[in-house]
Motif scaffolding. Sequence first.
Motif, PDB file in Angstrom:
ATOM      1  N   UNK A   1       9.804 -18.994   0.257  1.00 44.30           N
ATOM      2  CA  UNK A   1       8.944 -19.355   1.387  1.00 44.30           C
ATOM      3  C   UNK A   1       9.183 -18.425   2.577  1.00 44.30           C
ATOM      4  N   UNK A   2      10.353 -17.763   2.573  1.00 48.37           N
ATOM      5  CA  UNK A   2      10.647 -16.827   3.658  1.00 48.37           C
ATOM      6  C   UNK A   2       9.834 -15.559   3.450  1.00 48.37           C
ATOM      7  N   UNK A   3       9.045 -15.137   4.443  1.00 46.87           N
ATOM      8  CA  UNK A   3       8.222 -13.934   4.256  1.00 46.87           C
ATOM      9  C   UNK A   3       9.074 -12.674   4.199  1.00 46.87           C
ATOM     10  N   UNK A   4       8.529 -11.637   3.605  1.00 42.94           N
ATOM     11  CA  UNK A   4       9.208 -10.350   3.548  1.00 42.94           C
ATOM     12  C   UNK A   4       9.397  -9.818   4.968  1.00 42.94           C
ATOM     13  N   UNK A   5      10.587  -9.270   5.209  1.00 43.73           N
ATOM     14  CA  UNK A   5      10.902  -8.717   6.523  1.00 43.73           C
ATOM     15  C   UNK A   5       9.806  -7.742   6.965  1.00 43.73           C
ATOM     16  N   UNK A   6       9.443  -7.833   8.236  1.00 37.58           N
ATOM     17  CA  UNK A   6       8.345  -7.047   8.801  1.00 37.58           C
ATOM     18  C   UNK A   6       8.511  -5.551   8.555  1.00 37.58           C
ATOM     19  N   UNK A   7       9.759  -5.113   8.637  1.00 35.81           N
ATOM     20  CA  UNK A   7      10.020  -3.680   8.455  1.00 35.81           C
ATOM     21  C   UNK A   7       9.507  -3.191   7.112  1.00 35.81           C
ATOM     22  N   UNK A   8       9.837  -3.956   6.038  1.00 34.15           N
ATOM     23  CA  UNK A   8       9.442  -3.535   4.693  1.00 34.15           C
ATOM     24  C   UNK A   8       7.971  -3.831   4.424  1.00 34.15           C
ATOM     25  N   UNK A   9       7.477  -4.943   4.947  1.00 33.34           N
ATOM     26  CA  UNK A   9       6.061  -5.291   4.739  1.00 33.34           C
ATOM     27  C   UNK A   9       5.154  -4.208   5.318  1.00 33.34           C
ATOM     28  N   UNK A  10       5.446  -3.770   6.540  1.00 31.71           N
ATOM     29  CA  UNK A  10       4.611  -2.740   7.180  1.00 31.71           C
ATOM     30  C   UNK A  10       4.717  -1.413   6.447  1.00 31.71           C
ATOM     31  N   UNK A  11       5.930  -1.068   5.991  1.00 30.02           N
ATOM     32  CA  UNK A  11       6.096   0.191   5.268  1.00 30.02           C
ATOM     33  C   UNK A  11       5.329   0.159   3.940  1.00 30.02           C
ATOM     34  N   UNK A  12       5.447  -0.929   3.190  1.00 31.45           N
ATOM     35  CA  UNK A  12       4.782  -1.032   1.892  1.00 31.45           C
ATOM     36  C   UNK A  12       3.261  -1.099   2.027  1.00 31.45           C
ATOM     37  N   UNK A  13       2.794  -1.697   3.101  1.00 26.47           N
ATOM     38  CA  UNK A  13       1.342  -1.838   3.294  1.00 26.47           C
ATOM     39  C   UNK A  13       0.635  -0.491   3.402  1.00 26.47           C
ATOM     40  N   UNK A  14       1.384   0.577   3.628  1.00 24.35           N
ATOM     41  CA  UNK A  14       0.774   1.902   3.753  1.00 24.35           C
ATOM     42  C   UNK A  14       0.354   2.477   2.405  1.00 24.35           C
ATOM     43  N   UNK A  15       0.842   1.869   1.313  1.00 33.37           N
ATOM     44  CA  UNK A  15       0.602   2.449  -0.010  1.00 33.37           C
ATOM     45  C   UNK A  15      -0.335   1.567  -0.845  1.00 33.37           C
ATOM     46  N   UNK A  16      -0.939   2.183  -1.846  1.00 28.83           N
ATOM     47  CA  UNK A  16      -1.889   1.480  -2.691  1.00 28.83           C
ATOM     48  C   UNK A  16      -1.224   0.478  -3.616  1.00 28.83           C
ATOM     49  N   UNK A  17      -1.999  -0.438  -4.220  1.00 30.92           N
ATOM     50  CA  UNK A  17      -1.457  -1.450  -5.131  1.00 30.92           C
ATOM     51  C   UNK A  17      -0.703  -0.813  -6.303  1.00 30.92           C
ATOM     52  N   UNK A  18       0.488  -1.338  -6.565  1.00 33.66           N
ATOM     53  CA  UNK A  18       1.269  -0.917  -7.729  1.00 33.66           C
ATOM     54  C   UNK A  18       1.717   0.529  -7.722  1.00 33.66           C
ATOM     55  N   UNK A  19       1.841   1.149  -6.543  1.00 30.62           N
ATOM     56  CA  UNK A  19       2.158   2.580  -6.504  1.00 30.62           C
ATOM     57  C   UNK A  19       3.601   2.887  -6.131  1.00 30.62           C
TER      58      UNK A  19
ATOM     59  N   UNK B   1       5.416  -8.039  -3.555  1.00 28.40           N
ATOM     60  CA  UNK B   1       4.464  -7.281  -2.724  1.00 28.40           C
ATOM     61  C   UNK B   1       3.510  -6.489  -3.614  1.00 28.40           C
ATOM     62  N   UNK B   2       2.256  -6.473  -3.242  1.00 35.42           N
ATOM     63  CA  UNK B   2       1.224  -5.856  -4.087  1.00 35.42           C
ATOM     64  C   UNK B   2       1.420  -4.356  -4.295  1.00 35.42           C
ATOM     65  N   UNK B   3       2.121  -3.680  -3.377  1.00 31.74           N
ATOM     66  CA  UNK B   3       2.288  -2.230  -3.507  1.00 31.74           C
ATOM     67  C   UNK B   3       3.388  -1.825  -4.478  1.00 31.74           C
ATOM     68  N   UNK B   4       4.308  -2.748  -4.787  1.00 30.06           N
ATOM     69  CA  UNK B   4       5.419  -2.419  -5.699  1.00 30.06           C
ATOM     70  C   UNK B   4       4.926  -2.479  -7.142  1.00 30.06           C
ATOM     71  N   UNK B   5       5.071  -1.347  -7.853  1.00 38.43           N
ATOM     72  CA  UNK B   5       4.575  -1.286  -9.224  1.00 38.43           C
ATOM     73  C   UNK B   5       5.621  -0.969 -10.260  1.00 38.43           C
ATOM     74  N   UNK B   6       6.835  -0.602  -9.819  1.00 43.57           N
ATOM     75  CA  UNK B   6       7.904  -0.269 -10.764  1.00 43.57           C
ATOM     76  C   UNK B   6       9.224  -0.773 -10.210  1.00 43.57           C
ATOM     77  N   UNK B   7      10.023  -1.405 -11.049  1.00 51.04           N
ATOM     78  CA  UNK B   7      11.316  -1.955 -10.652  1.00 51.04           C
ATOM     79  C   UNK B   7      12.400  -1.283 -11.480  1.00 51.04           C
ATOM     80  N   UNK B   8      13.181  -0.405 -10.842  1.00 53.53           N
ATOM     81  CA  UNK B   8      14.316   0.259 -11.490  1.00 53.53           C
ATOM     82  C   UNK B   8      15.551  -0.564 -11.156  1.00 53.53           C
ATOM     83  N   UNK B   9      16.239  -1.068 -12.180  1.00 53.62           N
ATOM     84  CA  UNK B   9      17.370  -1.955 -11.911  1.00 53.62           C
ATOM     85  C   UNK B   9      18.441  -1.838 -12.992  1.00 53.62           C
ATOM     86  N   UNK B  10      19.598  -2.477 -12.716  1.00 54.59           N
ATOM     87  CA  UNK B  10      20.775  -2.397 -13.587  1.00 54.59           C
ATOM     88  C   UNK B  10      20.723  -3.403 -14.727  1.00 54.59           C
TER      89      UNK B  10
END
Length: 458
Positions: A252-270, A345-354
């Motif tokens: 329920x906690x929204x994504x921090x403004x810093x990351x939301x604004x940065x991600x909003x600059x890019x297209x869906x799933x990019x 977030x709609x702009x995140x399209x790839x998750x690199x993780x351990x």
Amino acid sequence: MNPNVKSKKFHIAMFPWFAFGHINPFLLLSNELAKRGHKISFLLPNKAKLQLGPTNLHPDLIAFHTLSVPHVDPLPLGTETASDIPLSQTHHLATAMDLTRHQVESILQRLKPDLVFYDSAHWVPELAQKIGFKTVCYNVVCAASLAIALVPAREVPEDRPLTEAELAEPPSGYPSAAVVLRQHEARALSFISLEFGKGVRFYDRITTAMRKCDAIAIRTCQEVEGQLCNYIGAQYEKPVLLTGPVLPEPEKTPLDDRWAKWLDRFGPGSVVFCALGSQWVLEKDQFQEMVLGFEMTELPFLVAVKPPVGATTVEEALPEGFEERVRGRGVVHGGWVQQMQLLGHKSVGCFVNHCGFGSMWEGLMSESRLVLVPHLGDQILNTRLLADELRVAVEVEREESGWFSKESLSRAVKCVMGGDSEVGGWVKKNHAKWRETLASQGFMSGYIDDFIHKLHEI
């Protein structure tokens, strides 16, 4: 079964290993049980209580009972959880946990719970005989890791660690392709025959914990690891109860403004998002090779990792000229981030993780393409499950040294993100199928309800 027995509300004590990767899943299960009216007494270090307070969704039914963690040399003063120390010192923390036995016994003697859930504290069944409760060994790692490394049929020599050849050989009857291990991966599993706590090997601690309990529980589901769970039950001759993935409630906690604004600059799933867990600290050359790999993708990226060994900040460890070259499309962040919200977030399209167990399930439930860079034993087996068996992810190819090159990382990301990639196509198709299954109406709740029903049977 008598219907009155079915409707009985349990009093359950939870006593997880002192690492947030274990404490958090125990609390997630506690929230689900409390939601259905069961009372939970949760035993944990004081530091963990302070951090977990907000994630206790039912404080009227979930009570925290804090333990004083004794100091054990050479741990730093004040060490209470695995997050306080490097991985190389966790065996000393196991000694400290064992030294809380009298505190645990005193609390359980006073509470008189019906059931006690534990994982690493292999001595809990001995307390059960004195106090009178049933025991459930609740494992929050994949069934593959329990089956390959920990089944009683697997002989572990007492006088030496297992060789890589021995580790790469599956136990008799092992039903999974996840056993096909490369040299550096077999090496990563050698810890099972090393000391974990004073006078006890990791192998003996975990097999004793499962051998002496009344029931084994695993945070997984039949659809994903059913054969392995059946195998474990046959080896230990115990009921094996599955809780399902037990994921957190939607944030329920929204994504921090810093990351939301940065991600909003890019297209869906990019955007490529990378997170490697709270304990993995890279060597400086590994860190630099990794961020150069993200630069090579020519895609926007957000990397959230701890500063590498010897560095105070990630910025001071970046390759020369890197920040200027990626400015506007790439960020390397050395602090904590909201992983679930970022994946949503709609702009995140790839998750690199351990491919830690939590990230494995969060990745499966997301719409992001999955690229895996495992580090430790269970992460390697989780990766085998996702990449080789379910075919929902791509693993980054490793060099002989066990690390990966910037070229192999870039190649793996481009492979899943490229629109005309055959591998990317089947990964996307398989992932969508599994996500649909896991997110289907009643799937998660059905597992918890069935789990409670089986608790009544023991």
